[in-house]
Design a protein around this motif. Sequence first.
Motif, mmCIF file in Angstrom:
data_model
loop_
_atom_site.group_PDB
_atom_site.id
_atom_site.type_symbol
_atom_site.label_atom_id
_atom_site.label_comp_id
_atom_site.label_asym_id
_atom_site.label_seq_id
_atom_site.Cartn_x
_atom_site.Cartn_y
_atom_site.Cartn_z
ATOM 1 N N UNK A 3 0.568 -0.985 0.192
ATOM 2 C CA UNK A 3 0.011 0.033 0.076
ATOM 3 C C UNK A 3 0.882 1.041 -0.139
ATOM 4 N N UNK A 4 0.037 2.356 -0.067
ATOM 5 C CA UNK A 4 1.142 3.797 -0.731
ATOM 6 C C UNK A 4 -0.136 4.479 -0.694
ATOM 7 N N UNK A 42 -3.841 2.786 -3.843
ATOM 8 C CA UNK A 42 -2.921 3.905 -3.589
ATOM 9 C C UNK A 42 -3.847 4.724 -2.452
ATOM 10 N N UNK A 43 -3.438 4.994 -1.932
ATOM 11 C CA UNK A 43 -4.568 6.344 -0.984
ATOM 12 C C UNK A 43 -3.186 7.446 -1.638
ATOM 13 N N UNK A 252 5.209 3.613 2.238
ATOM 14 C CA UNK A 252 4.190 2.357 2.230
ATOM 15 C C UNK A 252 4.306 0.795 2.825
ATOM 16 N N UNK A 253 3.585 0.798 2.525
ATOM 17 C CA UNK A 253 3.453 -0.706 3.913
ATOM 18 C C UNK A 253 3.071 -1.479 3.502
ATOM 19 N N UNK A 263 7.607 1.479 4.911
ATOM 20 C CA UNK A 263 8.790 1.998 4.827
ATOM 21 C C UNK A 263 8.663 3.755 4.700
ATOM 22 N N UNK A 264 9.538 4.041 4.631
ATOM 23 C CA UNK A 264 9.058 5.901 3.937
ATOM 24 C C UNK A 264 10.687 6.153 2.713
ATOM 25 N N UNK A 265 9.137 6.735 1.442
ATOM 26 C CA UNK A 265 10.060 7.424 0.303
ATOM 27 C C UNK A 265 10.429 8.459 0.102
ATOM 28 N N UNK A 266 11.696 9.960 0.740
ATOM 29 C CA UNK A 266 11.408 10.637 0.712
ATOM 30 C C UNK A 266 10.959 11.230 -0.571
#
Length: 375
Positions: A3-4, A42-43, A252-253, A263-266
């Motif tokens: 999931x994003x 996607x949310x 990002x799940x 996780x985290x995407x800058x």
Amino acid sequence: MKIVIGADIVLDERNQEKFASGKIEEVIGRKLLQTISDADLRIFNLEAPLTDGNDPILKCGPCFKTNPSAVNGFKQLNVDLFCIGNNHIRDYGDRGVTDTIRLLQENQIDYVGGGPDLTSAEKGKIIFSDGVRIGIFACAEHEFSIAGKQSAGANPFDPLESFEAVAQLAKNCDYVLVLYHGGKEYYRYPSPWLRKVCHKFVRSGASLVICQHSHCIGAKENYQQGEIVYGQGNFLMTDEDNEYYKTGLLTVVLLEESGIQVDYIPICQTENGVDAASAQEAVHILEAFETRSRQILEEGFVEAEYAKFADKMLGQYYKVFAGNKLWHKILWKLWGNRFLKQLHNADCKRRIYDFILCEAHRELLLEGMKRDTNS
């Protein structure tokens, strides 16, 4: 399952035209688009109603709206669900909310966090995917966007209802995600109250709590069985050029048999919109994020930092309380906070404090002011 979750989206005139024509690759960079495309769900937070209405509500702050034709770009982005539980969804009244809901439904885009009335707005969402039941609950702090018994708007955060709603979702779902629209804008740490609220959401059954609205990247915290993000920054909101708007995080799940991984995407603003951060930028953003995340675990840090922030902001509140008289403005220009702090004596300040602090006084004050400001 992946999931994003992206934060606030408000399109400017330039972006609206590109979204309307489906040219989102001119706004969202290729690398970031690929990450979004690779997800199963996607949310995003839709921070402006999709409407061509021309009657903004009476409020303080700007009123946002997005041309309905922008839905073409949202379809190309493959948005599965929009959170409409925010402080701008009602900027164009009932029509703005109902236009948005109708347009999303017509284009098979789901939504959560708002509705044509309070009963509808309060409902969470359960999504079934790959044999997994995901509960999503969204709410907003009280500003001018909140739904009423017979008026459209956002689902209000209510300590008597919101935690119970999450607990009920947790009974029927494998995972529960909470999107909380609140916290102070341009402040990178949680307030003591916000932290307490988010902890309670986790104890009520949330696996992940994401705070949006602050327009800046904050900190994260692992608490009991859940993870909390205190400030995700914007996803696509380019109406201001400041240090806070320049960066954000795409969350990002990953839902796996072993549990949930976050996780985290800058991401960074570009000349035309937004893209994934460069390697060097990403390191800088994540290092600062991790530093703040360690700081909030220090005993007393959240309280001490918030006290400093409150001292800094107090003058702005005093300025409003002082009224809008010409001589006030002149004295403010000459002496600033020093004048405002002397405008009310200590007894008057204690009275104002009590009116805001006490639940009974605050309820009465808000009800009276609501009628007065709408007259």
